[in-house]
Design a protein around this motif. Sequence first.
Motif, PDB file in Angstrom:
ATOM      1  N   UNK A  14       1.087  -4.341   7.358  1.00 14.88           N
ATOM      2  CA  UNK A  14       1.949  -3.375   6.700  1.00 14.88           C
ATOM      3  C   UNK A  14       2.203  -2.232   7.678  1.00 14.88           C
ATOM      4  N   UNK A  15       3.356  -1.606   7.547  1.00 15.94           N
ATOM      5  CA  UNK A  15       3.719  -0.568   8.509  1.00 15.94           C
ATOM      6  C   UNK A  15       2.754   0.616   8.496  1.00 15.94           C
ATOM      7  N   UNK A  16       2.055   0.826   7.400  1.00 18.57           N
ATOM      8  CA  UNK A  16       1.113   1.944   7.315  1.00 18.57           C
ATOM      9  C   UNK A  16      -0.290   1.572   7.762  1.00 18.57           C
ATOM     10  N   UNK A  17      -0.491   0.319   8.149  1.00 18.99           N
ATOM     11  CA  UNK A  17      -1.815  -0.111   8.594  1.00 18.99           C
ATOM     12  C   UNK A  17      -2.232   0.612   9.871  1.00 18.99           C
ATOM     13  N   UNK A  18      -3.535   0.787  10.009  1.00 22.59           N
ATOM     14  CA  UNK A  18      -4.119   1.349  11.231  1.00 22.59           C
ATOM     15  C   UNK A  18      -5.105   0.319  11.764  1.00 22.59           C
ATOM     16  N   UNK A  19      -4.833  -0.175  12.943  1.00 25.95           N
ATOM     17  CA  UNK A  19      -5.635  -1.243  13.531  1.00 25.95           C
ATOM     18  C   UNK A  19      -6.435  -0.707  14.707  1.00 25.95           C
ATOM     19  N   UNK A  20      -7.748  -0.824  14.610  1.00 24.57           N
ATOM     20  CA  UNK A  20      -8.642  -0.496  15.717  1.00 24.57           C
ATOM     21  C   UNK A  20      -8.956  -1.773  16.473  1.00 24.57           C
ATOM     22  N   UNK A  21      -8.672  -1.779  17.773  1.00 26.99           N
ATOM     23  CA  UNK A  21      -8.948  -2.945  18.610  1.00 26.99           C
ATOM     24  C   UNK A  21      -9.928  -2.550  19.706  1.00 26.99           C
ATOM     25  N   UNK A  22     -10.954  -3.349  19.870  1.00 26.80           N
ATOM     26  CA  UNK A  22     -11.937  -3.110  20.922  1.00 26.80           C
ATOM     27  C   UNK A  22     -12.462  -4.430  21.443  1.00 26.80           C
ATOM     28  N   UNK A  23     -12.964  -4.427  22.653  1.00 27.72           N
ATOM     29  CA  UNK A  23     -13.883  -5.457  23.095  1.00 27.72           C
ATOM     30  C   UNK A  23     -15.243  -5.068  22.517  1.00 27.72           C
ATOM     31  N   UNK A  24     -16.080  -6.041  22.127  1.00 29.34           N
ATOM     32  CA  UNK A  24     -17.368  -5.685  21.520  1.00 29.34           C
ATOM     33  C   UNK A  24     -18.159  -4.680  22.349  1.00 29.34           C
ATOM     34  N   UNK A  25     -18.881  -3.825  21.649  1.00 31.34           N
ATOM     35  CA  UNK A  25     -19.793  -2.829  22.208  1.00 31.34           C
ATOM     36  C   UNK A  25     -19.051  -1.747  23.000  1.00 31.34           C
ATOM     37  N   UNK A  26     -17.859  -1.416  22.532  1.00 33.14           N
ATOM     38  CA  UNK A  26     -17.053  -0.379  23.186  1.00 33.14           C
ATOM     39  C   UNK A  26     -16.932   0.882  22.339  1.00 33.14           C
ATOM     40  N   UNK A  27     -17.757   0.996  21.300  1.00 38.84           N
ATOM     41  CA  UNK A  27     -17.677   2.149  20.418  1.00 38.84           C
ATOM     42  C   UNK A  27     -16.982   1.855  19.104  1.00 38.84           C
ATOM     43  N   UNK A  28     -16.915   0.578  18.741  1.00 35.99           N
ATOM     44  CA  UNK A  28     -16.197   0.168  17.532  1.00 35.99           C
ATOM     45  C   UNK A  28     -16.737   0.862  16.282  1.00 35.99           C
ATOM     46  N   UNK A  29     -18.042   0.790  16.078  1.00 35.73           N
ATOM     47  CA  UNK A  29     -18.650   1.369  14.884  1.00 35.73           C
ATOM     48  C   UNK A  29     -18.418   2.873  14.830  1.00 35.73           C
ATOM     49  N   UNK A  30     -18.515   3.515  15.963  1.00 38.84           N
ATOM     50  CA  UNK A  30     -18.277   4.956  16.061  1.00 38.84           C
ATOM     51  C   UNK A  30     -16.851   5.294  15.613  1.00 38.84           C
ATOM     52  N   UNK A  31     -15.891   4.551  16.145  1.00 39.13           N
ATOM     53  CA  UNK A  31     -14.499   4.839  15.803  1.00 39.13           C
ATOM     54  C   UNK A  31     -14.190   4.470  14.357  1.00 39.13           C
ATOM     55  N   UNK A  32     -14.788   3.427  13.834  1.00 37.93           N
ATOM     56  CA  UNK A  32     -14.623   3.122  12.413  1.00 37.93           C
ATOM     57  C   UNK A  32     -15.065   4.310  11.559  1.00 37.93           C
TER      58      UNK A  32
END
Length: 287
Positions: free
Chosen positions: A31-49
């Motif tokens: 959807x146009x309002x979606x926000x997608x976080x993309x990372x390679x594993x262990x790059x701060x994913x949980x932090x940014x979530x």
Amino acid sequence: MDTVEVFNGIRFPGFIHTQESLRAACSFLFQDKDILLVTFPKSGTTWMQQVLSLIFCQGHLWPIHHIPNWQRAPWLEQSNLVKMLGSLDPGQPRLLTSHLNAEALGPAVLRSKARVIYMARNPKDVLVSFYHFHKLANFLPDPNSFEDFVDEFLEGKGFFGSWFEHVKGWLGLKPDLNMLFVTYEELHQEPRTTLQKLSDFLGHPLKSEEEDFVLEHCSFSFMSQSSMVNYSLVPKEVMDTSRGRFLRKGVMEDWKKHFSPEQNEKFNAIYQAKMGDLGLHLPWTMD
């Protein structure tokens, strides 16, 4: 638990991925309002979530204290996606997460106006964090040795593929996407400035006191104690926290305690060969 799914030549943990879930992610209708976080594993994913959840929670901490981060910002490629999507707040933009590379997921994103946040981290720190995570996660194989793990990482033969191709692939799509590129190091060194950049990009600017609120609740000290973030809710059969912590240190340049001079020299040579022509200033040093 230790099954493997190979998709487009890349290995994924079979425990949380299937061929069907991986194919579904690649054809996902954004959807146009979606926000997608993309990372390679262990790059701060949980932090940014956690940061993204806090930006949109409008000061209400109930979701932060009661809904696990993987449910607030579910992974597109995991087999529980449909269930997770059904639990998202319909009054807020959907926060989504993916470790897929641009070759796999890029076409689906390009068909939408979704905002993409690509988060990267010094690959040496990524490697060290991933090495320790393999010891913790029972759905990943124990590394034979750190030396072997370095070689596998540099060859792009480990789980989730090549870090180099992942970063370059997504950055190659940046001109055609509504994308913000941000790094672990920026968020670590300049948290308020990075938070302002994120909130402006998301069209959700924060007041000073709201920034204070976000920064307090995305600190390492808060997240490491929160069962909604630190993965302590996951059964021991899946993630054995007696063998280490999911949120291990939250620091930069931990790689210096692991790499031998020879490994460092080899890594730097391959890094320069693969990334030297990017023309992008990255806030980490390789020595």
